[in-house]
Design a protein around this motif. Sequence first.
Motif, short mmCIF file in Angstrom:
data_model
loop_
_atom_site.label_atom_id
_atom_site.label_comp_id
_atom_site.label_asym_id
_atom_site.label_seq_id
_atom_site.Cartn_x
_atom_site.Cartn_y
_atom_site.Cartn_z
N GLN A 83 13.03 24.83 0.27
CA GLN A 83 12.83 25.85 0.79
C GLN A 83 13.27 26.13 2.15
N GLY A 84 13.99 27.30 2.56
CA GLY A 84 14.26 27.69 3.84
C GLY A 84 15.53 26.77 4.20
N GLU A 85 16.28 25.94 3.43
CA GLU A 85 17.41 25.35 3.80
C GLU A 85 18.53 25.57 2.76
N ARG A 86 19.85 25.43 3.32
CA ARG A 86 20.93 25.45 2.61
C ARG A 86 21.67 24.06 2.54
N ALA A 87 21.91 23.85 1.37
CA ALA A 87 22.96 22.31 1.52
C ALA A 87 24.07 22.62 2.09
N ALA A 88 24.75 21.74 3.11
CA ALA A 88 25.82 21.82 3.68
C ALA A 88 27.01 21.64 2.92
N LEU A 89 28.01 22.34 3.13
CA LEU A 89 29.38 22.06 2.41
C LEU A 89 29.85 21.10 3.17
N PRO A 90 30.32 20.32 2.55
CA PRO A 90 31.35 19.16 3.43
C PRO A 90 32.37 19.47 4.24
N GLU A 91 32.98 20.78 3.97
CA GLU A 91 34.04 21.40 4.83
C GLU A 91 34.40 22.73 4.29
N ALA A 92 35.21 23.56 5.17
CA ALA A 92 35.26 24.95 4.83
C ALA A 92 36.29 25.13 3.52
N PHE A 93 35.96 25.89 2.77
CA PHE A 93 36.85 26.57 1.71
C PHE A 93 38.34 26.38 2.27
N ASP A 94 38.56 27.26 3.34
CA ASP A 94 40.16 27.24 3.71
C ASP A 94 40.44 26.07 4.13
N GLU A 95 39.74 25.15 4.62
CA GLU A 95 40.37 23.72 5.19
C GLU A 95 40.94 22.88 4.00
N LEU A 96 39.97 23.00 2.82
CA LEU A 96 40.43 22.02 1.69
C LEU A 96 41.63 22.87 0.90
N ALA A 97 41.63 24.05 0.88
CA ALA A 97 42.64 24.99 0.28
C ALA A 97 43.84 24.64 0.97
N VAL A 98 44.11 24.54 2.45
CA VAL A 98 45.22 24.23 3.14
C VAL A 98 45.72 22.69 2.81
N ALA A 99 44.67 21.80 2.91
CA ALA A 99 44.87 20.55 2.63
C ALA A 99 45.57 20.31 1.19
N LEU A 100 45.12 21.04 0.30
CA LEU A 100 45.64 21.00 -1.05
C LEU A 100 47.10 21.52 -0.93
N ALA A 101 47.27 22.58 -0.45
CA ALA A 101 48.50 23.17 -0.15
C ALA A 101 49.54 22.56 0.35
N ARG A 102 49.23 21.56 1.40
CA ARG A 102 50.24 20.75 2.23
C ARG A 102 50.56 19.52 1.30
N HIS A 103 49.63 19.12 0.30
CA HIS A 103 49.94 17.85 -0.35
C HIS A 103 50.85 18.50 -1.45
N GLN A 104 50.59 19.57 -2.04
CA GLN A 104 51.62 20.20 -3.07
C GLN A 104 52.84 20.51 -2.55
N ALA A 105 53.27 20.96 -1.35
CA ALA A 105 54.37 21.36 -0.83
C ALA A 105 55.22 20.18 -0.39
N ALA A 106 54.49 19.05 -0.20
CA ALA A 106 55.14 17.97 -0.10
C ALA A 106 55.66 17.02 -1.32
N GLN A 107 55.03 17.29 -2.14
CA GLN A 107 55.17 16.32 -3.30
C GLN A 107 55.92 17.03 -4.56
N CYS A 108 55.66 18.39 -4.50
CA CYS A 108 56.18 19.31 -5.82
C CYS A 108 57.46 20.14 -5.27
N ALA A 109 58.60 19.70 -5.70
CA ALA A 109 59.73 20.42 -5.38
C ALA A 109 59.68 22.24 -5.51
N PRO A 110 59.18 22.68 -6.65
CA PRO A 110 59.14 23.98 -6.84
C PRO A 110 58.50 24.62 -5.91
N VAL A 111 57.34 23.99 -5.60
CA VAL A 111 56.27 24.71 -4.71
C VAL A 111 56.84 24.58 -3.28
#
Length: 400
Positions: free
Chosen positions: A48-76
Amino acid sequence: MGPTDQSEALHRRARAFIEASLLAGGAAPPGEGRAAAILPPHLPRAAQGERAALPEAFDELAVALARHQAAQCAPVARLFKARGADAAAMERADQIPAVPCDVFRFARVASHPPEADERVFRTSGTSLGAASRGEHPFRTTATYELAALSWGERLLWPDGARLRVIVLAPPLDEVPDSSLGFMIDRFAARLSGPASWHVRGGELDAGGFARACAEARAAGEPAIVLGTSFAFVHLLEAALPGGATLLPPASRVMQTGGYKGRSREVPADELRAAISRSLGVPPAHIVGEYGMTELSSQLYEGTLAAALGWPGSTAPGLYLAPPWTRVTAVDPETLAPLPAGEIGLARIVDLANVDSAVAIQTADRVRVTGEGVELLGRASGAPPRGCSIAIDQMLGGGGP
């Protein structure tokens, strides 16, 4: 660290985000609406009165995924280059070029080689023929399973009920490349009660369905009926044996897909009312699902959660996105984001899409507000201009 190790590390980050966002009970990123506030009482919650902390920001993880995909997937990579998008300089999810769903029909959208595929989901191919089926390869389905089960539990059985599973769709052994079949199979395993499938060999088994309903009534155990809207229309058009298919109290229905019957289109509200009458399920216990082969996460109407009294639910026709996704309406021509409440095409950022494309551009018309996502059908005719240009860019200038 090699590409496979990078992928595995990103999957762990995505699963950690999903788990933490569920525990947060409302700690979703700004603009995500009310969906994350729906935390059933049988699931753990922060003190009560607390919020579980997210391990990282949504945007931070989304960008990390995008970087991996751009590096490994030619169409991306081609799409990023054509858009002048520098993955290394990105800071926000809305800066990631979105991959149109149609690209999955013409190119392999994956950050790993075919020999590393654990499973490949394919679109039905009903509108363009089997030769034009889109493919979504998965190196691992672990993150997909966590996302599907977590949000399914939140919106389909938030009360923790023990449910019999009655399926109006083919079993997974008949359609091993169906993402819907895979998801339903995992739902049945999680619910761990009696389960039966009543579409086999392309035929609806109305008699078997009626018997499964009767068995649920005799046992006094509620059921969840999972199926395509198409199958429900055919069920309602069939002459059900004895006409006795009423389900026990606390039963519920999940329907997904279009509403065409043998010879007519059935409006969504008309089908909901007909299912309610035929199965004896309150209209609020009928939950629409929105998903697609190209995504790893699903959206649901909040009707059942609202009926059971959980906060943050919405009215019929509004769909709730899980806190690890973002749905934005964009302009069909420019693909630029539109203000809340304006009608545009759905752009979806899905953090569970680790090895394909984290940002997906659909041709589905939506209105997005803080209350949820209103689905307004697909854009008619040829692919919208913005999507068509993106497809051409991903295919190296030689569009389909």
